[in-house]
Write an enzyme that holds these catalytic residues in place. Structure first.
Site, PDB file in Angstrom:
ATOM      1  N   ASN A 160       0.799  -1.235   0.000  1.00  0.00           N
ATOM      2  CA  ASN A 160       0.000   0.000   0.000  1.00  0.00           C
ATOM      3  C   ASN A 160       0.830   1.282   0.000  1.00  0.00           C
ATOM      4  O   ASN A 160       0.495   2.240  -0.697  1.00  0.00           O
ATOM      5  CB  ASN A 160      -1.012  -0.016   1.153  1.00  0.00           C
ATOM      6  CG  ASN A 160      -0.365  -0.167   2.503  1.00  0.00           C
ATOM      7  OD1 ASN A 160       0.778  -0.619   2.604  1.00  0.00           O
ATOM      8  ND2 ASN A 160      -1.072   0.205   3.543  1.00  0.00           N
ATOM      9  N   GLU A 256       3.470  -5.072  12.376  1.00  0.00           N
ATOM     10  CA  GLU A 256       2.524  -3.963  12.176  1.00  0.00           C
ATOM     11  C   GLU A 256       1.437  -4.519  11.272  1.00  0.00           C
ATOM     12  O   GLU A 256       1.675  -4.750  10.086  1.00  0.00           O
ATOM     13  CB  GLU A 256       3.223  -2.787  11.485  1.00  0.00           C
ATOM     14  CG  GLU A 256       4.276  -2.103  12.320  1.00  0.00           C
ATOM     15  CD  GLU A 256       3.702  -1.309  13.474  1.00  0.00           C
ATOM     16  OE1 GLU A 256       2.465  -1.214  13.592  1.00  0.00           O
ATOM     17  OE2 GLU A 256       4.486  -0.801  14.275  1.00  0.00           O
ATOM     18  N   CYS A 290      -3.358   1.172   6.682  1.00  0.00           N
ATOM     19  CA  CYS A 290      -3.638   0.356   7.870  1.00  0.00           C
ATOM     20  C   CYS A 290      -4.434   1.152   8.901  1.00  0.00           C
ATOM     21  O   CYS A 290      -5.385   0.655   9.479  1.00  0.00           O
ATOM     22  CB  CYS A 290      -2.337  -0.139   8.476  1.00  0.00           C
ATOM     23  SG  CYS A 290      -1.171   1.171   8.875  1.00  0.00           S
ATOM     24  N   GLU A 465       6.837   0.318  16.429  1.00  0.00           N
ATOM     25  CA  GLU A 465       7.903   0.848  15.579  1.00  0.00           C
ATOM     26  C   GLU A 465       7.941   2.351  15.796  1.00  0.00           C
ATOM     27  O   GLU A 465       6.985   2.965  16.278  1.00  0.00           O
ATOM     28  CB  GLU A 465       7.652   0.506  14.111  1.00  0.00           C
ATOM     29  CG  GLU A 465       7.776  -0.997  13.853  1.00  0.00           C
ATOM     30  CD  GLU A 465       8.589  -1.359  12.627  1.00  0.00           C
ATOM     31  OE1 GLU A 465       9.736  -1.804  12.792  1.00  0.00           O
ATOM     32  OE2 GLU A 465       8.080  -1.193  11.511  1.00  0.00           O
TER      33      GLU A 465
HETATM   34  P1  NAD Z   1       0.264  -9.530   3.301  1.00  0.00           P
HETATM   35  O1  NAD Z   1       0.296 -10.007   4.710  1.00  0.00           O
HETATM   36  O2  NAD Z   1      -0.453 -10.334   2.307  1.00  0.00           O
HETATM   37  O3  NAD Z   1       1.748  -9.361   2.727  1.00  0.00           O
HETATM   38  C1  NAD Z   1       2.700  -8.554   3.371  1.00  0.00           C
HETATM   39  C2  NAD Z   1       4.076  -9.066   3.027  1.00  0.00           C
HETATM   40  O4  NAD Z   1       4.255 -10.368   3.589  1.00  0.00           O
HETATM   41  C3  NAD Z   1       4.354  -9.210   1.533  1.00  0.00           C
HETATM   42  O5  NAD Z   1       5.671  -8.772   1.281  1.00  0.00           O
HETATM   43  C4  NAD Z   1       4.217 -10.701   1.317  1.00  0.00           C
HETATM   44  O6  NAD Z   1       4.935 -11.189   0.204  1.00  0.00           O
HETATM   45  C5  NAD Z   1       4.798 -11.242   2.600  1.00  0.00           C
HETATM   46  N1  NAD Z   1       4.404 -12.619   2.940  1.00  0.00           N
HETATM   47  C6  NAD Z   1       3.340 -13.320   2.499  1.00  0.00           C
HETATM   48  N2  NAD Z   1       3.318 -14.543   3.056  1.00  0.00           N
HETATM   49  C7  NAD Z   1       4.388 -14.606   3.869  1.00  0.00           C
HETATM   50  C8  NAD Z   1       4.891 -15.600   4.759  1.00  0.00           C
HETATM   51  N3  NAD Z   1       4.294 -16.778   4.905  1.00  0.00           N
HETATM   52  N4  NAD Z   1       5.981 -15.313   5.472  1.00  0.00           N
HETATM   53  C9  NAD Z   1       6.587 -14.107   5.364  1.00  0.00           C
HETATM   54  N5  NAD Z   1       6.160 -13.122   4.538  1.00  0.00           N
HETATM   55  C10 NAD Z   1       5.076 -13.379   3.808  1.00  0.00           C
HETATM   56  O7  NAD Z   1      -0.293  -8.043   3.385  1.00  0.00           O
HETATM   57  P2  NAD Z   1      -0.635  -7.077   2.175  1.00  0.00           P
HETATM   58  O8  NAD Z   1      -1.919  -7.556   1.576  1.00  0.00           O
HETATM   59  O9  NAD Z   1       0.559  -6.897   1.328  1.00  0.00           O
HETATM   60  O10 NAD Z   1      -0.877  -5.688   2.926  1.00  0.00           O
HETATM   61  C11 NAD Z   1      -2.105  -5.265   3.405  1.00  0.00           C
HETATM   62  C12 NAD Z   1      -2.181  -5.426   4.911  1.00  0.00           C
HETATM   63  O11 NAD Z   1      -1.095  -4.745   5.527  1.00  0.00           O
HETATM   64  C13 NAD Z   1      -3.441  -4.812   5.492  1.00  0.00           C
HETATM   65  O12 NAD Z   1      -4.012  -5.677   6.449  1.00  0.00           O
HETATM   66  C14 NAD Z   1      -2.931  -3.550   6.177  1.00  0.00           C
HETATM   67  O13 NAD Z   1      -3.745  -3.093   7.214  1.00  0.00           O
HETATM   68  C15 NAD Z   1      -1.589  -3.998   6.636  1.00  0.00           C
HETATM   69  N6  NAD Z   1      -0.719  -2.848   6.897  1.00  0.00           N
HETATM   70  C16 NAD Z   1      -0.380  -2.552   8.190  1.00  0.00           C
HETATM   71  C17 NAD Z   1       0.399  -1.440   8.480  1.00  0.00           C
HETATM   72  C18 NAD Z   1       0.760  -1.098   9.906  1.00  0.00           C
HETATM   73  O14 NAD Z   1       1.701  -0.337  10.093  1.00  0.00           O
HETATM   74  N7  NAD Z   1       0.072  -1.590  10.908  1.00  0.00           N
HETATM   75  C19 NAD Z   1       0.841  -0.627   7.439  1.00  0.00           C
HETATM   76  C20 NAD Z   1       0.482  -0.947   6.135  1.00  0.00           C
HETATM   77  C21 NAD Z   1      -0.291  -2.070   5.879  1.00  0.00           C
END
Ligand code: NAD
Length: 499
Positions: A160, A256, A290, A465
């Protein structure tokens, strides 16, 4: 909504600016590749390298080799190098921003702004004081609290806000004396690779390594014995997997995760000001933030006025390709997210009593566009209210008394942020203590400076963080207890650096 799509189809190729992965100071070309989709068209426009396990091992080994010399650099040197990297990003903001728009979808102006913000994050984080502390020296004993870097950090980011989130991890890991292996989302790998390419001649070889690849690359990182900490930003579901996988090697983990942030409008609120802040938060980045407002609770008496004010603001947003200078909102970033939000809207349409006040249009031209949408008349168990929509569709719910609103706000596994909108700041500060959220904002939603720790309660996160607390989570605390020192020796006993 702009429905026109350029039919000339770019042939997927590796972009010049993201020629390879940064491993041990060199740009390493991929041995295999995956396609990157332009969310404004739904078509592949570029290729990104798909790292092999051997390439990950090489990156981890390089990071380990670089660690001793990097941790021995003074804090000032580390700060200076990071700030030079930030300055380079400012110089390269336009081309990196253009790549970010192509793969992420956000309007070009916002994408260029994101690269600039990434540089600002570096400045903010490296301004923090992480020096050691003296707990006491009372003539009998002397207790120092020191912080030592952990070693190699594995950073994993979502799609995002890829550039900002990547640089927050680079800055936190390197400023605290660690080295880093960073993996962007496979949906937005190019802008992070371009950042790596841009700063490759500034950061010493091996201190920052950037690899693109699929989810399996993330899983290899979380179980890799050469990585000491995982800093993960992404979904709750993946966060759970990361935590499990990191357990075997006792990695330090910061998560996060997602949120379902409530905005609670109180009866004395300035409705127009509340609508301003709520709409800005709910629709920023096409709702894919997020800590965006994801549900609004408003007293029954203010419901219609607030809904009308939100709808007015939503209808002013111009949805279209990020490359069109008139667009103020781009598409959703990927097909899965687009389908999810479209399904949530279908469920709203099928729910008796629910109503789409404005928006609701879903494009059918291949791009992932959904208009900013305001929904009323849902109950708390509706999927749009219960789940994290991560899209530009905001439900407004009415309540009768504040205790009920707080209880409904808390009735979720999420606990990232929450906001209260009121003229009575004193009362809101009291109410904040009853909200189960990592951050509570009064009369705004989000927008923390870098000295403010950020993270989620409940399923929304693990640790914090940013801020000094966040930086210390990239370090191991060490207590050094000794007999008291004489006054003259105590004066320079505490090293001024975090080592
Ligand atoms: P996601 O969990 O699908 O993927 C995030 C990352 O994890 C990607 O780089 C992905 O390739 C990797 N990944 C996937 N499977 C994995 C595994 N088994 N082990 C290790 N890494 C793995 O999330 P997304 O769809 O890319 O992002 C959206 C989500 O992120 C939303 O829920 C959003 O709220 C959250 N988000 C949180 C914050 C925060 O600071 N709290 C900030 C931005 C986004």
């Amino acid at each position: 909504m702009s429905d026109t799509i350029d039919a000339s189809r770019p042939v997927p190729a590796v972009p010049d600016q993201a020629r390879g992965m940064l491993i041990d100071g060199a740009l390493v070309e991929g041995e295999r590749f995956f396609e990157v989709i332009d969310p404004a068209t739904g078509r592949a426009f570029a290729l990104a390298p798909d790292a092999t396990r051997t390439q990950l091992d090489a990156a981890v080994a390089a990071a380990r080799r670089a660690f001793p010399a990097w941790q021995d650099r003074s804090l000032e040197e580390r700060r200076e190098i990071l700030r030079r990297a930030g300055a380079r990003l400012r110089e390269e903001a336009e081309p990196i921003g253009a790549l970010l728009t192509s793969e992420q979808g956000k309007p070009l102006r916002d994408a260029i702004g994101e690269v600039g913000r990434a540089a600002d994050q570096i400045d903010g984080l490296t301004a923090l004081d992480i020096s050691d502390q003296l707990l006491r020296d009372d003539g009998r004993e002397r207790i120092e609290i020191r912080h030592r870097p952990l070693g190699v950090v594995g950073g994993i980011t979502p799609w995002n806000v890829p550039v900002v989130l990547a640089m927050v991890k680079v800055a936190q890991a390197l400023y605290t004396g660690n080295t880093l292996v960073l993996k962007p989302s496979p949906l937005t790998p190019l802008s992070t690779l371009a950042v790596a390419q841009a700063i490759a001649d500034i950061v010493p070889a091996g201190t920052v390594n950037v690899l693109s690849g699929g989810n399996d690359l993330g899983a290899w990182m979380t179980s890799h014995p050469g990585i000491d900490k995982i800093s993960f930003t992404g979904s709750v579901e993946t966060g759970r997997r990361v935590l499990r996988s990191a357990a075997d090697t006792f990695k330090r983990v910061t998560l996060e995760l997602g949120g379902n942030d409530p905005a609670i409008v109180l009866a004395d609120a300035d409705v127009e000001a509340a609508a301003d802040g709520i709409a800005r938060s709910a629709f920023a980045n096409c709702g894919q933030v997020c800590m965006a407002v994801k549900r609004v609770l408003v007293p029954a008496a203010l419901h219609d006025a607030l809904v009308e004010a939100l709808a007015r603001r939503a209808s002013r947003i111009r949805t279209g390709p990020g490359t069109n200078p008139e667009s103020t909102m781009g598409p959703l970033q990927n097909r899965m997210q687009f389908n999810k939000v479209a399904e949530l809207l279908d469920e709203v349409r099928a729910t008796p009593g629910a109503r789409i006040v404005t928006g609701g249009t879903v494009s059918s031209n291949g791009g992932y566009f959904i208009e900013p949408t305001v929904v009323v008349g849902l109950s708390d168990d509706a999927p749009l209210v219960r789940e994290e929509q991560f899209g530009p569709v905001i439900p407004v719910l009415s309540y009768d008394d504040v205790d009920e609103a707080i209880a409904r706000a808390n009735a979720t596994h999420f606990g990232l942020g929450a906001s209260l909108w009121t003229r009575d700041i004193v009362r809101a500060r009291d109410l904040a203590g009853r909200l189960e959220a990592g951050s509570v904002w009064i009369n705004r939603h989000g927008g923390n400076a870098k000295d403010v720790p950020f993270g989620g309660a409940k399923y929304s996160g693990y640790g914090r963080e940013q801020g000094v607390v966040g930086l210390h989570s990239y370090m191991e605390m060490q207590v050094v207890a000794s007999p008291s020192l004489s006054a003259e020796r105590a004066a320079d006993a505490i090293p001024p650096l975090a080592r």
